[in-house]
Design an enzyme around this catalytic site. Structure first.
Site, PDB file in Angstrom:
ATOM      1  N   GLU A   1      94.579  38.962  84.569  1.00 43.28           N
ATOM      2  CA  GLU A   1      94.170  39.761  85.627  1.00 43.28           C
ATOM      3  C   GLU A   1      95.297  38.791  87.069  1.00 43.28           C
ATOM      4  O   GLU A   1      93.803  38.982  87.623  1.00 43.28           O
ATOM      5  CB  GLU A   1      93.071  40.592  86.274  1.00 43.28           C
ATOM      6  CG  GLU A   1      92.990  41.971  87.344  1.00 43.28           C
ATOM      7  CD  GLU A   1      92.139  42.900  88.063  1.00 43.28           C
ATOM      8  OE1 GLU A   1      92.223  43.622  88.574  1.00 43.28           O
ATOM      9  OE2 GLU A   1      90.979  41.541  87.991  1.00 43.28           O
TER      10      GLU A   1
ATOM     11  N   ASP B   1      89.137  38.438  84.396  1.00 45.02           N
ATOM     12  CA  ASP B   1      89.050  39.123  86.408  1.00 45.02           C
ATOM     13  C   ASP B   1      89.216  38.218  87.020  1.00 45.02           C
ATOM     14  O   ASP B   1      89.103  36.933  87.614  1.00 45.02           O
ATOM     15  CB  ASP B   1      88.087  39.805  85.729  1.00 45.02           C
ATOM     16  CG  ASP B   1      87.436  40.806  87.134  1.00 45.02           C
ATOM     17  OD1 ASP B   1      87.842  42.195  86.727  1.00 45.02           O
ATOM     18  OD2 ASP B   1      86.604  40.721  87.904  1.00 45.02           O
TER      19      ASP B   1
HETATM   20  C1  NOJ Z   1      88.867  43.771  88.965  1.00 50.88           C
HETATM   21  C2  NOJ Z   1      88.395  44.249  88.097  1.00 50.88           C
HETATM   22  O1  NOJ Z   1      89.678  45.097  87.189  1.00 50.88           O
HETATM   23  C3  NOJ Z   1      87.904  45.796  89.055  1.00 50.88           C
HETATM   24  O2  NOJ Z   1      87.582  47.159  88.040  1.00 50.88           O
HETATM   25  C4  NOJ Z   1      86.470  45.151  89.555  1.00 50.88           C
HETATM   26  O3  NOJ Z   1      85.366  45.906  90.299  1.00 50.88           O
HETATM   27  C5  NOJ Z   1      87.166  43.906  90.394  1.00 50.88           C
HETATM   28  N1  NOJ Z   1      88.027  42.772  89.551  1.00 50.88           N
HETATM   29  C6  NOJ Z   1      85.420  43.239  90.861  1.00 50.88           C
HETATM   30  O4  NOJ Z   1      84.966  42.298  89.401  1.00 50.88           O
END
Ligand code: NOJ
Ligand code: CA
Length: 510
Positions: free
Chosen positions: A258, A200
């Site tokens: 990500e 993440d």
């Molecule tokens: C990216 C995640 O995909 C999202 O759903 C989340 O709210 C944020 N990061 C914070 O962790």
């Protein structure tokens, strides 16, 4: 199949755990529910699952606020349920990857509770507590969910940083104990047999310690290239360290990151052979249905990552963005375009991610404001609708009101007509979006060969070895080349492709 590591060409299926399948009637999807649907996932033909966070959590950001990284929230099951899910998935030849959330914890994590209860506690250093400036926060950084990124710790007069909600305090990755704890967390799950991790906000972990100002573009862009105080050089040694940990295990364990930036050179710098394996390209998540633009994006990704020796990682939908048919115009038009994308997504070389419900052609659902759960909606006073519309539970059967999702009340309301797109309905229709996905996953090429063909404006055509993928975005009819028509995104296509459709043709035979 080829003998390359599995992740280089894998088709991943993202499971938003809360919304996939409920097994105990509390209206929230769970691990046992996923296990019961493994036959469906196997028949769909996906290689790997990505499970969104199922760890103990107050669920302020639906699990992206983790209170314990090495357990399962009772809402979703137990560690035994997790082990059984992994074992059963592996038995069916499906890999299991999980979400790791290293940028921030929940404010209910024992580290943060210690940090708030006692300013001299060693755990305080795990977070970004900083003195204020001129009677306000340390700087003007803003939260991705709206409002300031700093919250006052009233007892000490210091502020703590949170790039998301105030209940998600950012960790200070410059602190050795944070790094050491995550080594253990990764090993904990690797020991349990997970095949990899989705990281993440992987670009955000370290912050420039001088806290320089950053100017947020208005309107806020979906890409974070402007976040210059993130993406610090310290990330590279960290990800080398994480790679070494994964490499201690057999079975090609992997990381997919990500990194929500547009610049592919930045992304490529993290997917080196001694760092991360894959990183999403998010451009196509936000791009319009435009052949020229999509072609430029695809080229840019393939070229830049190709130089780094990494495969591309394609994604058109996830739990953070509006559903594809809706983005592409909604209704029949959106539906046709989203089906054509299935052949593009699985026709391109590299790893492909599909989000649960994409295989059903689900549209964004207009959740009534008083039922919205997303902190983005609440933190912006409703100015941003948030992500609930793509997180509505899956319809499995035609039976209202919950369509086989739950024996109780679903955590988000399910529209009355959702059964029309249910798995049950689509399984009996050879022309359904589900049937198209199954065929595409069965027939998709798994090698790296890729070459563009010249094609009329408004179309994209590329060769993948002996398979040609044609997408007619918005040209007039496009003639299909000689060969065997393996798959078309709409029924009735034989010799020409109308706009908003795609096809795969195998050369040589007729
Ligand atoms: C990216 C995640 O995909 C999202 O759903 C989340 O709210 C944020 N990061 C914070 O962790
Ligand atoms: Ca449940």
């Amino acid at each position: 199949m080829t003998d390359q590591p599995w992740w280089r060409c894998a088709a991943f299926y993202q499971i938003y755990v809360r919304s996939f399948q409920d097994s105990n009637g509390d209206g929230i999807g769970d691990l046992e529910g996923i296990r019961s649907r493994l036959p469906y996932l196997q028949a769909l033909g996906v290689d790997a699952l990505w499970l969104t966070p199922f760890y103990p959590s107050p669920q302020v950001d639906h699990g992206y606020d983790v209170a314990d990284y090495t357990d399962v929230d009772p809402l979703f099951g137990t560690l035994t349920d997790f082990d059984e899910l992994v074992a059963d998935a592996h038995e069916r030849g499906i890999k299991v990857t999980i979400d790791i959330v290293p940028n921030h914890t929940s404010d209910q994590h024992p580290w943060f509770r210690n940090a708030i209860a006692d300013a001299s506690h060693p755990d305080r250093k795990r977070y970004m507590f900083r003195p204020g400036r001129n009677g306000g926060p340390p700087n003007g950084w803003t939260s991705a969910f709206g409002g300031p990124a700093w919250t006052l710790d009233e007892r000490t007069g210091e502020y703590y940083l949170h790039f998301f909600t105030r209940e998600q305090p950012d960790l200070d990755w410059h602190h050795a104990s944070v790094q050491e704890s995550f080594d253990e967390i990764l090993r904990f799950w690797l020991d349990r047999g997970v095949d990899g991790f989705r990281i993440d906000v992987a670009h955000a972990l370290f912050k420039d310690q001088d806290l320089p100002e950053m100017v947020e573009p208005t309107p806020r862009r979906p890409f974070g290239d402007w976040l210059s105080a993130l993406m610090q050089p310290e990330l590279h040694p960290l990800y080398r360290r994480w790679r070494r940990i994964a490499d201690e295990y057999s079975g090609d364990r992997m990381y997919v990151s990500e990194i929500t930036v547009e610049n592919q050179d930045t992304i490529a710098s993290y997917v080196a052979s001694d760092q991360l394996h894959l990183s999403f390209d998010f451009t196509l998540l936000h791009e319009q249905w435009d052949a020229a633009k999509m072609r430029v994006t695809i080229d840019r990704v393939l070229t830049t990552l190709g130089v780094a020796g990494a495969p591309a990682t394609w994604v058109f939908e996830n739990h953070d963005v509006t559903r594809l048919p809706t983005r592409y115009g909604g209704g029949e038009l959106g539906r046709r375009r989203a089906r054509a994308v299935a052949l593009l997504l699985f026709g391109l070389p590299g790893a492909a991610f599909a989000y649960q419900g994409q295989e059903l052609g689900l549209e964004e659902i207009d959740v009534p404001d008083d039922k919205r759960e997303d902190p983005i909606f609440h933190r912006t006073g409703g100015a941003r609708k948030g992500r609930d519309g793509c997180r509505v539970p899956l319809p499995w059967t035609t039976e209202p009101p919950t369509f086989g999702f739950s024996a109780g009340e679903p955590w988000l309301p399910m529209p009355e007509d959702l059964g029309l797109l249910s798995v049950e309905e689509q399984e009996r229709d050879p022309d359904s979006t589900l049937s198209l996905f199954r065929s595409a996953l069965r027939l998709r090429p798994r090698h790296d060969r890729f070459a563009w063909r010249d094609s009329p404006r408004g179309t994209m055509i590329f060769d993948r070895g002996d398979l040609t993928c044609l997408v007619n975005v918005d040209a007039s009819e496009l003639e299909l080349p000689d060969g065997e028509l393996l798959l078309a995104s709409e029924p009735g296509i034989t010799t020409t492709l109308p706009p908003n459709t795609a096809a795969w043709v195998r050369k040589g035979t007729t």
